[in-house]
Design a protein around this motif. Sequence first.
Motif, PDB file in Angstrom:
ATOM      1  N   ILE A 103       4.356  -0.600   5.411  1.00 47.68           N
ATOM      2  CA  ILE A 103       3.702  -1.798   5.197  1.00 47.68           C
ATOM      3  C   ILE A 103       2.117  -1.814   5.388  1.00 47.68           C
ATOM      4  N   GLY A 104       1.582  -1.142   4.348  1.00 48.10           N
ATOM      5  CA  GLY A 104       0.366  -0.825   4.276  1.00 48.10           C
ATOM      6  C   GLY A 104       0.254   0.474   5.066  1.00 48.10           C
ATOM      7  N   SER A 105      -0.426   1.636   4.713  1.00 53.62           N
ATOM      8  CA  SER A 105      -0.543   2.841   5.257  1.00 53.62           C
ATOM      9  C   SER A 105      -1.024   2.608   6.570  1.00 53.62           C
ATOM     10  N   LYS A 106      -1.774   1.975   7.032  1.00 53.77           N
ATOM     11  CA  LYS A 106      -2.055   1.741   8.641  1.00 53.77           C
ATOM     12  C   LYS A 106      -1.071   1.723   9.546  1.00 53.77           C
ATOM     13  N   GLU A 107      -0.131   0.828   9.077  1.00 53.01           N
ATOM     14  CA  GLU A 107       1.238   0.852   9.714  1.00 53.01           C
ATOM     15  C   GLU A 107       1.946   2.063  10.222  1.00 53.01           C
ATOM     16  N   CYS A 129     -14.193   8.608  11.793  1.00 53.20           N
ATOM     17  CA  CYS A 129     -13.043   8.328  11.207  1.00 53.20           C
ATOM     18  C   CYS A 129     -12.465   6.809  11.375  1.00 53.20           C
ATOM     19  N   TYR A 130     -11.313   6.644  10.489  1.00 54.18           N
ATOM     20  CA  TYR A 130     -10.589   5.347  10.363  1.00 54.18           C
ATOM     21  C   TYR A 130     -10.035   5.460  12.091  1.00 54.18           C
ATOM     22  N   PRO A 131     -10.306   4.514  12.926  1.00 53.98           N
ATOM     23  CA  PRO A 131      -9.935   4.400  14.089  1.00 53.98           C
ATOM     24  C   PRO A 131      -8.523   4.526  14.445  1.00 53.98           C
ATOM     25  N   ASN A 179     -12.987  10.781   2.001  1.00 55.78           N
ATOM     26  CA  ASN A 179     -13.112  10.463   3.399  1.00 55.78           C
ATOM     27  C   ASN A 179     -13.784   8.949   3.553  1.00 55.78           C
ATOM     28  N   ASN A 180     -13.194   8.340   4.543  1.00 52.69           N
ATOM     29  CA  ASN A 180     -13.865   7.139   5.063  1.00 52.69           C
ATOM     30  C   ASN A 180     -14.215   7.344   6.224  1.00 52.69           C
ATOM     31  N   PRO A 181     -15.400   7.331   6.754  1.00 53.47           N
ATOM     32  CA  PRO A 181     -16.649   6.643   6.258  1.00 53.47           C
ATOM     33  C   PRO A 181     -17.481   7.611   5.452  1.00 53.47           C
ATOM     34  N   HIS A 207      -2.233  13.736   6.571  1.00 55.46           N
ATOM     35  CA  HIS A 207      -3.331  13.816   5.536  1.00 55.46           C
ATOM     36  C   HIS A 207      -3.207  12.133   4.911  1.00 55.46           C
ATOM     37  N   ASP A 208      -4.384  11.611   5.291  1.00 53.24           N
ATOM     38  CA  ASP A 208      -4.584  10.103   4.695  1.00 53.24           C
ATOM     39  C   ASP A 208      -5.298  10.151   3.346  1.00 53.24           C
ATOM     40  N   ALA A 209      -4.429   9.987   2.395  1.00 50.45           N
ATOM     41  CA  ALA A 209      -5.116  10.057   1.024  1.00 50.45           C
ATOM     42  C   ALA A 209      -5.292   8.768   0.471  1.00 50.45           C
ATOM     43  N   ALA A 210      -5.745   7.889   1.051  1.00 46.50           N
ATOM     44  CA  ALA A 210      -5.879   6.331   0.500  1.00 46.50           C
ATOM     45  C   ALA A 210      -6.804   6.404  -0.484  1.00 46.50           C
ATOM     46  N   TYR A 211      -7.796   7.170  -0.586  1.00 45.39           N
ATOM     47  CA  TYR A 211      -8.984   7.054  -1.633  1.00 45.39           C
ATOM     48  C   TYR A 211      -8.704   8.056  -2.943  1.00 45.39           C
ATOM     49  N   THR A 212      -7.625   8.736  -3.240  1.00 49.30           N
ATOM     50  CA  THR A 212      -7.498   9.671  -3.974  1.00 49.30           C
ATOM     51  C   THR A 212      -7.731   9.275  -5.683  1.00 49.30           C
ATOM     52  N   HIS A 238      -0.393   7.264   1.767  1.00 54.60           N
ATOM     53  CA  HIS A 238      -1.117   6.788   0.615  1.00 54.60           C
ATOM     54  C   HIS A 238      -0.533   5.048   0.622  1.00 54.60           C
ATOM     55  N   SER A 239      -1.342   4.588  -0.387  1.00 61.36           N
ATOM     56  CA  SER A 239      -1.415   3.055  -0.295  1.00 61.36           C
ATOM     57  C   SER A 239      -1.788   2.600  -1.617  1.00 61.36           C
ATOM     58  N   LEU A 240      -1.230   1.443  -1.916  1.00 59.42           N
ATOM     59  CA  LEU A 240      -1.650   0.715  -3.136  1.00 59.42           C
ATOM     60  C   LEU A 240      -2.888  -0.103  -2.862  1.00 59.42           C
ATOM     61  N   SER A 241      -3.306  -0.274  -1.594  1.00 61.42           N
ATOM     62  CA  SER A 241      -4.506  -0.984  -1.230  1.00 61.42           C
ATOM     63  C   SER A 241      -5.677  -1.024  -1.979  1.00 61.42           C
ATOM     64  N   LYS A 242      -6.188   0.378  -2.106  1.00 64.71           N
ATOM     65  CA  LYS A 242      -7.658   0.865  -2.574  1.00 64.71           C
ATOM     66  C   LYS A 242      -7.386   0.985  -4.000  1.00 64.71           C
ATOM     67  N   SER A 243      -6.278   1.822  -4.501  1.00 63.32           N
ATOM     68  CA  SER A 243      -6.067   2.168  -5.944  1.00 63.32           C
ATOM     69  C   SER A 243      -5.716   0.948  -6.829  1.00 63.32           C
ATOM     70  N   TRP A 249      -1.596  -7.159  -0.004  1.00 64.23           N
ATOM     71  CA  TRP A 249      -0.295  -7.395  -0.287  1.00 64.23           C
ATOM     72  C   TRP A 249       0.569  -6.298   0.981  1.00 64.23           C
ATOM     73  N   ARG A 250       0.004  -5.565   1.509  1.00 64.57           N
ATOM     74  CA  ARG A 250       0.600  -4.526   2.619  1.00 64.57           C
ATOM     75  C   ARG A 250       1.710  -3.711   2.114  1.00 64.57           C
ATOM     76  N   VAL A 251       1.424  -2.822   1.081  1.00 64.17           N
ATOM     77  CA  VAL A 251       2.086  -1.724   0.659  1.00 64.17           C
ATOM     78  C   VAL A 251       1.656  -0.344   0.566  1.00 64.17           C
TER      79      VAL A 251
HETATM   80  C1  LIG Z   1      -8.484   1.385   3.726  1.00 63.52           C
HETATM   81  C2  LIG Z   1      -7.806   2.447   4.620  1.00 63.52           C
HETATM   82  C3  LIG Z   1      -6.274   2.878   4.508  1.00 63.52           C
HETATM   83  C4  LIG Z   1      -5.361   1.674   3.732  1.00 63.52           C
HETATM   84  O1  LIG Z   1      -5.113   0.941   4.693  1.00 63.52           O
HETATM   85  P1  LIG Z   1      -3.771   0.101   4.306  1.00 63.52           P
HETATM   86  O2  LIG Z   1      -2.961  -0.098   5.402  1.00 63.52           O
HETATM   87  O3  LIG Z   1      -2.910   0.916   3.261  1.00 63.52           O
HETATM   88  O4  LIG Z   1      -4.130  -1.354   3.509  1.00 63.52           O
HETATM   89  C5  LIG Z   1      -6.091   3.860   5.278  1.00 63.52           C
HETATM   90  N1  LIG Z   1      -6.924   4.904   5.464  1.00 63.52           N
HETATM   91  C6  LIG Z   1      -8.035   4.755   5.274  1.00 63.52           C
HETATM   92  C7  LIG Z   1      -9.160   5.715   5.771  1.00 63.52           C
HETATM   93  C8  LIG Z   1      -8.596   3.463   4.848  1.00 63.52           C
HETATM   94  O5  LIG Z   1     -10.032   3.299   4.497  1.00 63.52           O
END
Ligand SMILES: *Cc1c(COP(=O)(O)O)cnc(C)c1O
Length: 390
Positions: A103-107, A129-131, A179-181, A207-212, A238-243, A249-251
């Motif tokens: 439900i989004g990769s955060k979950e 990092c992403y907290p 990487n974020n940030p 590995h968090d690949a949200a930005y590939t 991975h996530s559809l959020s950024k791509s 949408w949370r997926v």
């Molecule tokens: C935005 C982001 C995510 C994606 O979060 P979603 O829950 O999929 O919207 C994951 N990791 C990082 C580092 C991000 O910046």
Amino acid sequence: MPIQIKKAKRINELPPYLFAEIDRKKRAALARGVDLIDLGIGDPDIPTPAPIVEKLVEGASKPVNHRYPNSAGMMEYRQAVAGWYQKRFGVKLDPEKEVVSLIGSKEGIANMATAFVDPGDTVLVSTPCYPVYHIGTAFSGGKNFFLPLTKENHFLPELDAIPADVARAAKLLWINYPNNPTAAVAEKDFFKRVVDFAHKNNVIVCHDAAYTEMGFDGYRPMSFLEVDGAREVGIEFHSLSKSFNMTGWRVGMAVGNPEIVGGLAQVKSNVDSGIFQAVQEAAIEALNQGDKLIEPSRRVFQERRDILVDGLHKAGFECEKPKATFYVWVSVPKGFHSADFTARLLDEAGVVTTPGNGFGAPGEGYVRFTLCVDKQRLREVTERIRQVKI
Ligand SMILES: *Cc1c(COP(=O)(O)O)cnc(C)c1O
């Protein structure tokens, strides 16, 4: 009289929220009527591509979708994820055992610790990092061991510098490229070293690949799973959020080692009931069309990146032109800390940015700018920043 309400230790022991001061300043400036430009949040301002929205509308009217979904995801969705990984990265996945919907990769990132971390266990977290990585550990009673990302190490964690007893004790290792940030990227040789480290110390790699998909100038970031042996040690989020500009949408998905993916799926089946099936149908459309839907926003972000970075350089600021992500990681001028420089940008230019140390102590000395406003506004940012006294 209300009853005495006592929060759980895991809540009371959360680290202080380092963005509180900037949030307060932002609200005060808005109340004064300042024309703020917000480069603080990493949330695409571009709408989700129309074919994806159309699938949701279509799917929303089907009664079969009005019932409980499966928490691991529809088989069609997991097949679409596997198909996309094959096409995009050349990585073959078994949709049944090696893919789970999120439900989004955060979950999924937060639930990883529930699945694998016991009280007292050690988790390695590269930082800034992403907290969510270290908060997940803390919620499970684990101990975070932070691996600093610095300019000197090219924002790649120094695995050799981890004390042997810590490495052996570690259950998980969190990494994130692009990487974020910091907007840093990693290549195959780094991921190979990670796989060796994981084998040697029996550590699960996350590995968090949200930005590939947000690579510029033709650069295509790789999946961790492209490396030999990665599937024996790791899971990729991975996530559809950024791509696909779908943060609302949370997926998302987690893929990789079947036992690790299975452990996460086991937690999920006990705490959530999956993603609205109409959203999954729309996500299938997104994954099937892939690059055709991604390329237009990639071009938009690349143009914005050039405007902002060139403007920052002209104003005398020091930053690299990112190869990927919609972040620009800017060194603060001499004599400033992250927090007071962020405050200066807000007070004197009406520009909201995020202090780098808010993502972890090694982020001190940096400020993160995002590219989530249109190019006219970014030009305005570069004009205003030239007036800031440094
Ligand atoms: C935005 C982001 C995510 C994606 O979060 P979603 O829950 O999929 O919207 C994951 N990791 C990082 C580092 C991000 O910046």
